[in-house]
Design a protein around this motif. Structure first.
Motif, PDB file in Angstrom:
ATOM      1  N   LEU A 295       7.889 -13.390  -0.744  1.00 46.54           N
ATOM      2  CA  LEU A 295       7.349 -12.805  -1.968  1.00 46.54           C
ATOM      3  C   LEU A 295       5.929 -13.297  -2.226  1.00 46.54           C
ATOM      4  O   LEU A 295       5.046 -12.514  -2.601  1.00 46.54           O
ATOM      5  N   LEU A 296       5.694 -14.572  -1.986  1.00 44.78           N
ATOM      6  CA  LEU A 296       4.356 -15.124  -2.134  1.00 44.78           C
ATOM      7  C   LEU A 296       3.390 -14.485  -1.129  1.00 44.78           C
ATOM      8  O   LEU A 296       2.259 -14.145  -1.480  1.00 44.78           O
TER       9      LEU A 296
ATOM     10  N   VAL B 284       3.639 -11.485   0.142  1.00 45.57           N
ATOM     11  CA  VAL B 284       3.386 -10.116  -0.301  1.00 45.57           C
ATOM     12  C   VAL B 284       2.329 -10.104  -1.394  1.00 45.57           C
ATOM     13  O   VAL B 284       1.409  -9.277  -1.376  1.00 45.57           O
ATOM     14  N   PHE B 285       2.412 -11.008  -2.357  1.00 43.41           N
ATOM     15  CA  PHE B 285       1.422 -11.059  -3.430  1.00 43.41           C
ATOM     16  C   PHE B 285       0.035 -11.441  -2.914  1.00 43.41           C
ATOM     17  O   PHE B 285      -0.974 -10.901  -3.365  1.00 43.41           O
TER      18      PHE B 285
ATOM     19  N   LEU C 145      -1.286  -8.398  -1.129  1.00 46.93           N
ATOM     20  CA  LEU C 145      -1.645  -7.378  -2.109  1.00 46.93           C
ATOM     21  C   LEU C 145      -2.956  -7.735  -2.802  1.00 46.93           C
ATOM     22  O   LEU C 145      -3.817  -6.874  -3.008  1.00 46.93           O
ATOM     23  N   PHE C 146      -3.140  -8.995  -3.142  1.00 47.42           N
ATOM     24  CA  PHE C 146      -4.394  -9.425  -3.767  1.00 47.42           C
ATOM     25  C   PHE C 146      -5.563  -9.254  -2.810  1.00 47.42           C
ATOM     26  O   PHE C 146      -6.606  -8.715  -3.189  1.00 47.42           O
TER      27      PHE C 146
ATOM     28  N   VAL D 259       2.303  -2.756   2.362  1.00 45.75           N
ATOM     29  CA  VAL D 259       1.334  -3.367   1.447  1.00 45.75           C
ATOM     30  C   VAL D 259      -0.082  -3.063   1.926  1.00 45.75           C
ATOM     31  O   VAL D 259      -0.957  -2.705   1.134  1.00 45.75           O
TER      32      VAL D 259
ATOM     33  N   SER E  82      -2.885  -0.667   0.023  1.00 48.82           N
ATOM     34  CA  SER E  82      -4.201  -1.233  -0.287  1.00 48.82           C
ATOM     35  C   SER E  82      -5.325  -0.347   0.234  1.00 48.82           C
ATOM     36  O   SER E  82      -6.298  -0.075  -0.471  1.00 48.82           O
TER      37      SER E  82
END
Length: 99
Positions: free
Chosen positions: A4-5, A7-8, A11-12, A67, A71
């Protein structure tokens, strides 16, 4: 939790060019034209997710490649929508001036 980290973070990093693009639009346009970079980023990101869902995105790279796709699609949607966004503001300002 680590996935999850990741993925974030992806994404950022993936949306960073889109944020920079909208910040440049906000800086380069006159003060009368209101540009909210975060709002426009969320709109373009939402549209890219909708486009991915409509086309039934199935990437062979797995979930993390989605992802990257969203983007890139978000950047393209933002780049294409800038002239339309500015045209909308020009029309609204002319209406306000004529009223």
């Amino acid at each position: 939790m680590l996935t999850l980290l990741l993925v974030f973070v992806l994404l950022f990093l993936g949306t960073l060019p889109t944020i920079i693009l909208w910040v440049l639009v906000a800086v380069l346009t006159p003060a009368k034209i209101e540009v909210n970079p975060i709002k426009m980023l969320l709109i373009s990101l939402g549209l890219s997710v909708v486009v991915a869902a409509v086309y039934g995105l199935e990437l062979e790279g797995g979930a993390l490649s989605a992802v990257v796709y969203t983007s890139v699609a978000s950047f393209i949607i933002s780049f294409v929508s800038i002239p339309f966004y500015l045209l909308y503001w020009v029309i609204m300002l002319r209406r306000e001036k004529n009223a």
